[in-house]
Write a protein that holds these residues in place. Structure first.
Motif, short mmCIF file in Angstrom:
data_model
loop_
_atom_site.label_atom_id
_atom_site.label_comp_id
_atom_site.label_asym_id
_atom_site.label_seq_id
_atom_site.Cartn_x
_atom_site.Cartn_y
_atom_site.Cartn_z
N TYR A 113 40.02 22.26 37.67
CA TYR A 113 41.34 21.62 37.48
C TYR A 113 42.45 22.66 37.53
N GLN A 114 42.22 23.80 36.85
CA GLN A 114 43.25 24.82 36.71
C GLN A 114 42.59 26.19 36.83
N PRO A 115 42.78 26.90 37.93
CA PRO A 115 42.14 28.23 38.04
C PRO A 115 42.44 29.15 36.86
N VAL A 116 43.66 29.12 36.31
CA VAL A 116 43.96 30.06 35.22
C VAL A 116 43.12 29.76 33.98
N SER A 117 42.82 28.48 33.76
CA SER A 117 41.96 28.11 32.64
C SER A 117 40.57 28.69 32.83
N GLN A 118 40.05 28.59 34.05
CA GLN A 118 38.73 29.15 34.34
C GLN A 118 38.74 30.67 34.16
N LEU A 119 39.82 31.31 34.58
CA LEU A 119 39.93 32.77 34.47
C LEU A 119 39.80 33.22 33.03
N VAL A 120 40.52 32.53 32.15
CA VAL A 120 40.60 33.01 30.76
C VAL A 120 39.47 32.44 29.91
N TYR A 121 39.12 31.16 30.13
CA TYR A 121 38.18 30.53 29.19
C TYR A 121 36.74 30.45 29.69
N THR A 122 36.48 30.69 30.97
CA THR A 122 35.07 30.63 31.41
C THR A 122 34.59 31.88 32.15
N ALA A 123 35.49 32.70 32.65
CA ALA A 123 35.04 33.82 33.49
C ALA A 123 34.44 34.94 32.65
N CYS A 124 33.43 35.59 33.18
CA CYS A 124 33.10 36.92 32.67
C CYS A 124 33.26 37.87 33.84
N GLY A 125 33.35 39.15 33.53
CA GLY A 125 33.67 40.15 34.55
C GLY A 125 32.75 40.08 35.74
N HIS A 126 31.57 39.52 35.52
CA HIS A 126 30.59 39.46 36.59
C HIS A 126 31.08 38.69 37.82
N LEU A 127 32.09 37.86 37.66
CA LEU A 127 32.59 37.07 38.80
C LEU A 127 33.44 37.89 39.76
N VAL A 128 33.84 39.08 39.32
CA VAL A 128 34.66 39.94 40.19
C VAL A 128 33.82 40.47 41.34
N THR A 129 34.28 40.26 42.55
CA THR A 129 33.52 40.73 43.72
C THR A 129 34.20 41.90 44.43
N HIS A 130 35.55 41.88 44.49
CA HIS A 130 36.27 42.90 45.25
C HIS A 130 37.46 43.40 44.44
N SER A 131 37.82 44.66 44.67
CA SER A 131 39.11 45.09 44.15
C SER A 131 39.70 46.19 45.02
N TRP A 132 41.01 46.26 44.96
CA TRP A 132 41.78 47.22 45.74
C TRP A 132 42.75 47.93 44.81
N ILE A 133 42.92 49.23 45.03
CA ILE A 133 43.93 50.00 44.30
C ILE A 133 44.78 50.70 45.35
N ASN A 134 46.09 50.54 45.25
CA ASN A 134 46.98 51.05 46.31
C ASN A 134 46.54 50.56 47.68
N GLY A 135 46.01 49.35 47.74
CA GLY A 135 45.57 48.77 49.01
C GLY A 135 44.23 49.27 49.50
N LYS A 136 43.65 50.23 48.82
CA LYS A 136 42.34 50.76 49.25
C LYS A 136 41.21 50.03 48.53
N PRO A 137 40.17 49.65 49.27
CA PRO A 137 39.05 48.97 48.60
C PRO A 137 38.29 49.92 47.68
N VAL A 138 38.16 49.54 46.41
CA VAL A 138 37.39 50.36 45.47
C VAL A 138 36.13 49.62 45.02
N LEU A 139 36.07 48.31 45.29
CA LEU A 139 34.88 47.51 44.97
C LEU A 139 34.73 46.47 46.08
#
Lengths: 445, 445
Positions: free
Chosen positions: B390-416
């Motif tokens: 229903y609301q992505p922000v609700s899922q982010l805060v109330y159901t997510a654990c860090g394990h759902l993170v797949t990718h990340s970028w710092i200064n535009g560079k892929p770090v994960l």
């Protein structure tokens, strides 16, 4: 039989660590569980297991920990379809403006079927093998649970007022006892009384529930003392605190599970203790709805049994018992102003043996001991987030999320393997959840 | 240039949902972020992006949500090597009998190197792209962070007494300012003052820190009001509440981050507000050590900036900022006795823009807006545990654990990418964590 020849068993599961919950505070290393006819028949060092047993199925988990399947002792399973529909609302607003209208509009047999399946997959994938449910259409819940080979206490609701599933107390009780009859030979499903709460069920109906439950040797599952407001309102309208009234009506007792139990005074605690009633603590729901604090450590100090429940996903918003255990352990410490309160071992025990005791199933469930049913979960502890591994129980309670669960067995049968549910079609359930979202959201906008 | 021809950019990331944090309370659907030279140059509907831009790298994430990289505003990163070594102990016992002796025995440059790398992998894999550290050997921390292409505020500790890294206030400050000089041109590392706490640093030293920080336009990161006991002891020994004394010594101000901040009275809050100091809230550590409650909603109501930190893994025990956000949101509600307190949107803002403001980096970080650095994370929201959506922000805060993170970028560079760190060797770090466990455990038994 030749003493040298190995005994044939159904399944052997070997793991790096096993936390059996009993004996207390013990972690076995490199042990194997032998299962025959759904029952644990041995737990022994893995290097002895291959000489002693020959198995039809074998699984070697060199980086995993095994624990008893978790027992989620309170929820409204089908409400998973309302997950995240309304957040950050006070309890009465949440109920009156969001949940009750949504239930009035959407809850029917199909909703309960689809919502319960959605919740069961989430629970299996986060380590729960047994759950306690309180919702409408318990006939559907019982069937869905039974079909999936999962284990549940299904409480049928009793209210003073009509809902989608019944007209009033007598109607709810009659229908509920029919469901109980339909499942009385089930190994997996136990149908029990679910009078909703002291403030929604009148004295006569509660008294009838108490008498029938005693006669039929059946559990009672009831919300009580969810908020200080509930207690204040009860005193204003009945002259009694809710627990006091429940006691006078015969509801308290060894078969009774009291859910939430905040705003307790010493007399309340004494009544719970003397009656042998069980407490089901739902910390995340109590925090999210700002309901109140259940004094867990104080209850344990009085030798009162404490179980843990997630409550419904509409007020949590996950069914992950690992998150719930951690929150329970953290909340107990800040509430008791004592960092030693409700340790990792105590939190794990509440989520396993405590739940089994509350449900009256501790002769069968809640620990990994010879003679108990083989309800077992495995978590992958090889990940970097669990390193260094000084104490597996600490990692279980303070760092794990349900996502680490890879396998689970109920009555020795695999119900989850490599995170895939073995008995429910995950793609179909997911598709239905998306359809429900479209339908419900379409209506709301 | 022909108006029709697409503009060349470095990276285009398209996702099902984008939560940019600014504008407030907005979720974009099917949008694309265009990145050039490490900076976000556009955010536009995905169906327009292919006409407007041509990219060297493109990634299409049709079931993911993008948010700003999370900012973990307080931790003792290398202490990850002590994760789970001592749980369920009162603060003073935990410090005096476990943590300080272990630090005295084990903390050196190698420990800090290995522990910081371990923590960085865990943080990257759970959505943190920037962290604030306070620990010994900040020279090592700064180098390890810089080598990994991660972003950090590295505070160098100042104590009255000697430790493995320094002799006393002047020595700590001298060494710290040397580290600051070494990294003054770094885009990723900001070296700042880290006076440990009001009760471990004397007036003269705090005064010196305040003067130098003003002169060098440098942040101050300090523990304060961790417990009621700290406040009581301060009044007994100095006649002043800690915040009052810090104010008199010139420590409070726009560049100052006050970590923990429980046991606050209205005067304390007024001093924080008037000074423009920032609060770093560490809910799980405060609960686990039974330290006290930080009145988050009350601070926000006074327009005080609140950031979120995990604290060290030795007192949490994870560095998962999603668990921390959820706990912050839940704890704020039960503390304020108001289910509407500290909403999902507010928790996400504290973990992103709030952190950026605290670290003085909100011109560059904390939101997904044109002109900001491309510090971005992606979470897989296709799983059944996040349905219905229903609301992505609700899922982010109330159901997510860090394990759902797949990718990340710092200064535009892929770090994960697909949960694999791109800039640190995970197998090597994991092997070292196991070696440290053997060594430390060997000694303890």
């Amino acid at each position: 039989m030749d003493q040298q020849s190995p005994q044939l068993v159904d399944t052997l599961i070997s793991a790096r660590w096993i936390i059996p919950v009993r004996p207390e505070n013990i972690t076995l290393e490199n042990h194997t569980i032998a299962i025959k006819d759904g029952v644990i028949i041995d737990i022994l060092p893995s290097d002895e297991a291959s000489d002693r047993y020959e198995a039809t199925h074998g699984l070697d988990l060199p980086q995993h920990v095994l624990t008893p399947g978790l027992i989620n002792a309170h929820g409204h399973t089908a409400m998973t379809l309302f997950r995240g529909m309304a957040d950050d609302k006070p309890l009465q607003t949440w109920l009156e403006q969001y949940i009750w209208p949504a239930e009035a509009e959407w809850v029917d047999e199909t909703f309960v079927h689809d919502g319960t399946q959605l919740a069961m997959i989430e629970m299996l994938r986060s380590g729960t093998t047994t759950f306690s449910d309180m919702y409408f259409f318990p006939n559907i819940v019982a069937k869905v649970v039974s079909d999936a080979g999962m284990r549940a206490q299904v409480s049928f609701p009793v209210f003073d007022f009509p809902t989608a599933w019944g007209q009033g107390p007598d109607d709810y009780i009659r229908k509920g006892l029919n469901v109980r009859d339909d499942f009385k030979h089930s190994e997996l499903v136990n149908v029990v009384f679910g009078p909703h709460a002291p403030y929604t069920v009148n004295d006569d109906a509660l008294n009838k529930v108490a008498m029938l439950a005693a006669e039929l040797d059946t559990n009672i599952h009831i919300h009580a003392h969810e908020t200080q407001q509930e207690v204040d309102d009860a005193i204003a309208s009945t002259g009694k605190r809710p627990v006091e009234r429940l006691n006078e009506l015969g509801i308290l007792g060894l078969r009774t599970q009291l859910v939430h139990m905040t705003a307790l005074n010493d007399d309340d605690i004494q009544l719970v203790k003397e009656s042998g009633s069980h407490i089901v603590h739902c910390p995340q729901s109590n925090m999210k709805l700002a309901s109140g604090l259940c004094p867990v450590q104080k209850l344990l100090d009085q030798d009162i049994n404490v179980a843990i429940g997630t409550d419904g996903a509409a007020s949590n918003n996950s069914l992950d018992m690992f998150a719930e255990m951690r929150t329970a352990a953290l909340l107990a410490k800040i509430s008791a102003n004592d960092a030693a309160a409700f340790s990792d071992w105590q939190a794990l025990e509440a989520a396993t043996l405590g739940g089994a005791k509350a449900l009256g199933l501790d002769d069968q469930l809640g620990t990994l001991e010879i003679g108990k049913q083989a309800d077992i979960i495995a978590l992958d502890f090889s990940r970097i987030e669990q390193q260094p591994m000084y104490q597996p129980v600490s990692q279980l309670v303070y760092t794990a999320c349900g996502h680490l669960v890879t396998h689970s067995w109920i009555n020795g049968k695999p119900v989850l393997a490599d995170r895939e549910p073995a008995t429910i079609d995950i793609a179909e359930v997911q598709a239905k959840a998306r359809q429900w979202k479209e339908k419900i959201n379409g209506e709301r906008r």
